[in-house]
Scaffold this motif. Structure first.
Motif, PDB file in Angstrom:
ATOM      1  N   SER A   7      38.932   3.447   9.498  1.00  0.00           N
ATOM      2  CA  SER A   7      39.205   5.137   9.315  1.00  0.00           C
ATOM      3  C   SER A   7      40.338   5.074  10.500  1.00  0.00           C
ATOM      4  CB  SER A   7      37.898   5.779   9.907  1.00  0.00           C
ATOM      5  OG  SER A   7      36.929   5.278   9.066  1.00  0.00           O
ATOM      6  N   LEU A   8      40.303   4.505  11.819  1.00  0.00           N
ATOM      7  CA  LEU A   8      41.440   4.710  12.753  1.00  0.00           C
ATOM      8  C   LEU A   8      42.680   4.200  12.330  1.00  0.00           C
ATOM      9  CD1 LEU A   8      39.376   3.329  15.768  1.00  0.00           C
ATOM     10  CD2 LEU A   8      39.760   5.921  14.857  1.00  0.00           C
ATOM     11  N   MET A  53      45.878   6.555  11.956  1.00  0.00           N
ATOM     12  CA  MET A  53      47.282   6.470  12.560  1.00  0.00           C
ATOM     13  C   MET A  53      48.402   6.445  11.653  1.00  0.00           C
ATOM     14  SD  MET A  53      48.166   2.844  14.809  1.00  0.00           S
ATOM     15  CE  MET A  53      48.044   1.777  13.266  1.00  0.00           C
ATOM     16  N   LYS A 109      38.851  11.236   9.432  1.00  0.00           N
ATOM     17  CA  LYS A 109      38.393  11.629  10.720  1.00  0.00           C
ATOM     18  C   LYS A 109      36.698  11.766  10.767  1.00  0.00           C
ATOM     19  CE  LYS A 109      42.899  14.019  12.096  1.00  0.00           C
ATOM     20  NZ  LYS A 109      43.163  15.381  11.986  1.00  0.00           N
ATOM     21  N   ALA A 131      35.470   8.301  10.828  1.00  0.00           N
ATOM     22  CA  ALA A 131      35.637   7.599  12.061  1.00  0.00           C
ATOM     23  C   ALA A 131      34.421   8.326  12.930  1.00  0.00           C
ATOM     24  CB  ALA A 131      36.708   7.871  12.824  1.00  0.00           C
TER      25      ALA A 131
END
Length: 485
Positions: free
Chosen positions: A148-149, A153, A324, A327
């Motif tokens: 997810s991160l 990014m 988001k 996450a």
């Protein structure tokens, strides 16, 4: 046959090598979960890039989606690879060793959960074995979180580039514009996200191949007690007298006769001793994967109408919303569930954690179904959705991985763990494809609410199988577990 070198492992104090083994062994699960749980995020982008047909929902909002048949094929192919990998590499783990098989699976980037499960089980002591195996499995949660991160990014960088070139639509102009243009480099974005998943596995390969074979495989399967003792000596100090006693015992006629008189996997003796355990472990893994993978791989369906707004602004917006939320759930529910399992599993046991997890998952899913019918309280919906993932990981998603690694004889351990995991991934295929079709609005499907109720019923069945048929493994050595009649 009570070998002192194995007893030394069972009573060993926790030390640096155990934590190193958790990271090395868990990297297969980390890479696997990163790759697999990128799929729902990537599918949102692929739908916009390759399937630009405009659909309209009841509110006349325009949106884009990979066709159901295509999405089903993508999910099925990835999970079928897991089924084949677990069966093949599980059997090879018992034939040629855990170390070699795990190294090959890292190189191939196929499911490495079979080798890493039995590796940690056979290195750990019996007092903290559950926590160590759960620690290995918790790497799955970090893989989900990292996917997810990384997605956030990469997509944010690409979106910023698109904004600079006026390839997105300002919010105030959105109602008058049909669709934002798709930047040509967006086709590169999702490929970069998937390729980044290869980095952790490649970094781990060297350290994994430097790791010794597990002492239990070397002593009990290869019958090389001297080498097993030397391998244990790399982890802890072991007196030479202990090694010599085990070598002398292995070389006695009675012990050699006992070792040569072992029953094969396909035999009535195996079924009598371990058939019930294998069936129970497989069914429990099958049931949890039906629910776990359905909810994870189709979060955008579950969230639709509650938290995710279908957007036509640009190719990145919808996927970023899902990333988001994924996450957020990983940080607040998924990863904490793993940590609670690590902390409590050697105190309250595998069976209790698994039963409690199934029970509260069922309660959460039934309540989610009721809230989804009303369409109200999106804040309560996300909290209950998080509870479902917390109790899956402080529960059957972790314990179904742990128990098969502890129940079976060393020469069958990876095979049985592979069979249980493969049956689980069959459940993931059935659940994922079933959810995709069943969650469609009537009359073509059951709708999301009824589908959530069905999954709640699956968890109720898991509670029943766990409570009545699953055997506790806490506090006993692996050899004690395998010799219970």
């Amino acid at each position: 046959m009570a070998l002192k070198v194995l007893w030394a492992l069972d009573v060993a104090k926790t030390q640096y090598y155990h934590f190193k083994a958790i990271i090395i062994a868990g990297m297969g699960l980390f890479t696997d979960s990163y790759d697999l749980f990128c799929i729902p995020l990537v599918m949102k982008m692929i739908g916009r890039i390759y399937y630009p047909k405009i659909h309209r929902d009841v509110d006349q909002k325009k949106w884009f989606e990979v066709p159901t048949a295509i999405a089903s094929t993508m999910i099925c192919v990835s999970l079928m690879g897991a089924v084949i990998g677990q069966l093949v590499f599980g059997r090879l783990g018992d034939r040629v060793g855990r170390r070699r098989v795990y190294g090959v699976s890292l190189v191939m980037m196929v499911i490495a959960s079979i080798g890493c499960a039995t590796i940690m089980a056979e290195f750990a002591n019996k007092r903290t074995r559950g926590a160590f195996i759960a620690g290995v499995f918790s790497m799955q949660g970090f893989g989900i979180l990292l996917s997810s991160l990384v997605f956030i990014m990469v997509c944010s960088i690409f979106q910023a580039s698109a904004d600079e070139r006026n390839l997105t639509i300002p919010l105030e102009l959105a109602p008058s514009v049909d669709i934002a243009p798709v930047p040509p480099e967006s086709d590169l974005a999702w490929r970069i996200i998937l390729m980044l998943g290869a980095i952790p596995a490649s970094m781990t390969y060297y350290w994994r191949m430097k790791m010794p074979e597990t002492a239990r495989f070397t002593a009990l399967v290869e019958k090389n007690t001297l080498q097993a003792a030397k391998d244990i000596g790399k982890v802890m100090n072991l007196p030479q007298s202990t090694i010599q006693e085990d070598v002398d015992m292995i070389n006695t006629p009675n012990t050699r006769a006992a070792l040569s008189n072992t029953y094969p996997f396909f035999s009535r003796e195996f079924l009598r001793r371990h058939g019930r355990d294998l069936i129970a472990a497989s069914i429990n893994w099958f049931l949890i994967d039906i629910v776990f993978y359905s909810l994870n791989l189709f979060q955008y369906h579950v969230f639709s109408g509650h938290l995710v707004q279908k957007s036509k602004l640009n190719v990145y917006t919808d996927a970023l919303q899902i990333a988001k939320l994924q996450a957020l759930i990983a940080i607040c529910a998924t990863v904490p569930g793993y940590f609670v399992t690590v902390y409590m599993i050697d105190n309250i046991g595998r069976v209790k954690i698994q039963a409690v997890g199934f029970f509260f998952m069922a309660v959460s899913l039934f309540t989610l179904a009721k809230i989804n019918m009303s369409g109200d309280h999106p804040d309560v919906f996300i909290v209950l959705y998080g509870f479902t993932f917390f109790f899956s990981n402080f529960g059957p998603n972790a314990t179904t991985f742990i128990v098969p690694a502890e129940l079976f004889p060393a020469r069958f351990r990876a095979t049985c763990h592979g069979i249980s995991g493969a049956v689980g991934k069959v459940g993931a295929i059935i659940g994922s494809m079933g959810y995709m079709w069943a969650s469609r609005d009537p009359p073509n499907g059951l709708g999301v609410s009824r589908t959530l109720m069905v999954m709640g019923g699956v968890c109720g069945l898991g509670f029943f199988v766990t409570y009545f048929f699953t055997r506790e493994t806490m506090g006993r050595s692996l050899e004690e577990n395998e010799n219970v009649d």
